[in-house]
Design a protein around this motif. Structure first.
Motif, PDB file in Angstrom:
ATOM      1  N   LEU A 137       4.792  10.082  -6.823  1.00 18.70           N
ATOM      2  CA  LEU A 137       5.833  10.367  -7.817  1.00 18.70           C
ATOM      3  C   LEU A 137       5.224  10.659  -9.177  1.00 18.70           C
ATOM      4  CD1 LEU A 137       8.520   7.677  -6.878  1.00 18.70           C
ATOM      5  CD2 LEU A 137       8.695  10.162  -6.584  1.00 18.70           C
ATOM      6  N   SER A 138       4.158   9.929  -9.527  1.00 14.50           N
ATOM      7  CA  SER A 138       3.487  10.173 -10.806  1.00 14.50           C
ATOM      8  C   SER A 138       2.889  11.572 -10.844  1.00 14.50           C
ATOM      9  CB  SER A 138       2.401   9.121 -11.023  1.00 14.50           C
ATOM     10  OG  SER A 138       1.711   9.353 -12.224  1.00 14.50           O
ATOM     11  N   GLU A 139       2.224  11.969  -9.721  1.00 11.05           N
ATOM     12  CA  GLU A 139       1.661  13.323  -9.665  1.00 11.05           C
ATOM     13  C   GLU A 139       2.749  14.376  -9.737  1.00 11.05           C
ATOM     14  OE1 GLU A 139      -0.640  13.579  -6.167  1.00 11.05           O
ATOM     15  OE2 GLU A 139      -2.187  12.138  -6.841  1.00 11.05           O
ATOM     16  N   ARG A 199       0.833  -1.208   0.000  1.00 11.80           N
ATOM     17  CA  ARG A 199       0.000   0.000   0.000  1.00 11.80           C
ATOM     18  C   ARG A 199       0.865   1.255   0.000  1.00 11.80           C
ATOM     19  NH1 ARG A 199      -4.657   1.480   4.512  1.00 11.80           N
ATOM     20  NH2 ARG A 199      -5.361   3.419   3.521  1.00 11.80           N
ATOM     21  N   ARG A 200       1.935   1.249   0.816  1.00 10.59           N
ATOM     22  CA  ARG A 200       2.833   2.414   0.814  1.00 10.59           C
ATOM     23  C   ARG A 200       3.511   2.564  -0.540  1.00 10.59           C
ATOM     24  NH1 ARG A 200       5.067   0.110   5.680  1.00 10.59           N
ATOM     25  NH2 ARG A 200       3.916   0.791   7.525  1.00 10.59           N
ATOM     26  N   GLY A 201       3.876   1.422  -1.151  1.00  7.69           N
ATOM     27  CA  GLY A 201       4.503   1.488  -2.464  1.00  7.69           C
ATOM     28  C   GLY A 201       3.591   2.101  -3.505  1.00  7.69           C
ATOM     29  N   ARG A 202       2.306   1.707  -3.481  1.00  9.98           N
ATOM     30  CA  ARG A 202       1.350   2.297  -4.421  1.00  9.98           C
ATOM     31  C   ARG A 202       1.176   3.782  -4.167  1.00  9.98           C
ATOM     32  NH1 ARG A 202      -1.500  -2.671  -3.521  1.00  9.98           N
ATOM     33  NH2 ARG A 202      -2.790  -1.643  -1.938  1.00  9.98           N
TER      34      ARG A 202
END
Length: 378
Positions: free
Chosen positions: A357-359, A348-351
């Motif tokens: 990072l994507s934002e 969950r933290r990875g997602r």
């Protein structure tokens, strides 16, 4: 590094806050009237429920001490029950034959358990892996024989009863189960704090590194044998403390407290909760003990006796049900309860991190495009 980055975030205090809250809840539980049908034999203030919860905490402390060996030091021992039994039988023999009051007797029993752990650990750790497990098993078998063959001292197969002459009145009898409950809770907290210190100390780091690669640790100039021996002795002392609380809670002890069979049971508790996780060892120890006690009651109930043979036979065997549960956990939750929860939280933290990072990347692209448009316009 900025001041905000150097300051610990509130998230770092969440586990400690949860732990303190759980200890407070467990401490006030004997003062509450809470009924959990099918789990506890009665309301939480009754002696039966308090005795069951106390036994769960005793074995949770024992599982936590074993997790120090297996989780922190990578040492698979089949003789850890020897130190649990040393605490139980040691205190019983001291109270029976020496006339020493309880608290000095507890101290003497702890010292005796520590010495036994130091001697057996120094011999056992001359080897590693399966040979280490076999040597610890041999010591456990020797301890079990000493207990059963010296009936005039240990009570033999009948076990050893608590001599209450030098025990304070507030720790004797069913009416004082609440005080024994608080004593077992205090023992569990002490064992947890010791395990926490071990995991965060240089001793624990060296022992863990030696479990991963012993040769590399020696090349670095460290002494893995000493670190693992100290860890072994600390774990043995904590098991001895759990044995002392077990002896007071049960008003006696039996030879099974020294047997390798108990060590296998504790190993199952640790694997069930999750190897390497302190809270997992506690959950595994309490859950296994609770199931073991309650399934025994369920097996003898009229509801099970009235079932067809195809259902009645397996359901009337608690060990069959516990074995089936252990198989299911190993197959579908290979990391145990704590390992599965930890893996889910990490994913969950990875997602969340990837989304952030994507934002951030999208924002950078937008800023770059805006700057390019302004440059073209100029």
């Amino acid at each position: 590094m900025t001041r905000a980055a150097a300051r610990p975030t509130w998230r770092a205090f969440v586990p400690a806050a949860i732990g303190v809250a759980l200890v407070v809840i467990m401490a006030i539980l004997p003062l509450l009237n809470i009924t959990l049908p099918g789990i506890l034999p009665g309301p939480t203030y009754t002696p039966g429920s308090l005795a069951l919860l106390s036994l769960c905490m005793v074995f949770a402390a024992l599982a936590l001490s074993y997790n120090m060996l297996l989780g922190s030091g990578g040492m698979l021992s089949f003789g850890h029950a020897l130190y649990f039994g040393a605490g139980a039988y040691g205190l019983g023999i001291i109270l029976e034959y020496s006339g020493v009051p309880l608290w000095p007797g507890v101290f003497i029993a702890l010292i005796g358990g520590l010495v036994i752990a130091m001697v057996t650990g120094a011999v056992s750790m001359r080897v590693s892996g399966i040979p280490f497990a076999m040597v610890t098993l041999a010591f456990a078998q020797a301890g079990s024989l000493l207990v059963t063959r010296n009936a005039q001292i240990t009570g033999g197969e009948e076990g050893l009863s608590l001599n209450t002459e030098n025990v304070p009145d507030f720790l004797v009898g069913v009416v004082n189960t609440r005080n024994l409950y608080w004593l077992c809770l205090a023992v569990l907290v002490v064992v947890y704090l010791v395990a926490l210190w071990v995991d965060r100390s240089s001793l624990g780091h060296v022992a863990h590194a030696a479990a991963e690669n012993d040769l590399r640790v020696r090349v670095l100039g460290l002494r893995p044998y000493v670190a693992k021996l100290i860890l072994f002795v600390i774990a043995g002392a904590m098991a001895c403390l759990a044995g002392i609380s077990y002896f007071l809670l049960q008003s006696g002890t039996v030879p099974r407290a020294v047997s390798a069979d108990l060590t296998i049971t504790v190993l199952v508790m640790v694997v069930l909760g999750g190897v390497g996780f302190r809270w997992g060892a506690i959950v595994g120890g309490m859950l296994y003990t609770l199931l073991d006690q309650r399934l025994t009651v369920l097996a003898g109930s009229e509801a099970i006796a009235s079932l067809p043979d195809v259902l009645r036979v397996p359901l009337s065997e608690p060990l069959f049900l516990l074995g089936a549960l252990f198989i299911l956990v190993v197959m579908f939750l290979p990391g145990g309860i704590a390992g599965t929860v930890d893996g889910w939280l990490r994913r969950r933290r990875g997602r969340s991190a990837r989304a952030a990072l994507s934002e951030l990347g999208d924002a950078d692209d937008a800023m770059t495009a805006e700057a390019a448009r302004e440059e073209v316009g100029a």
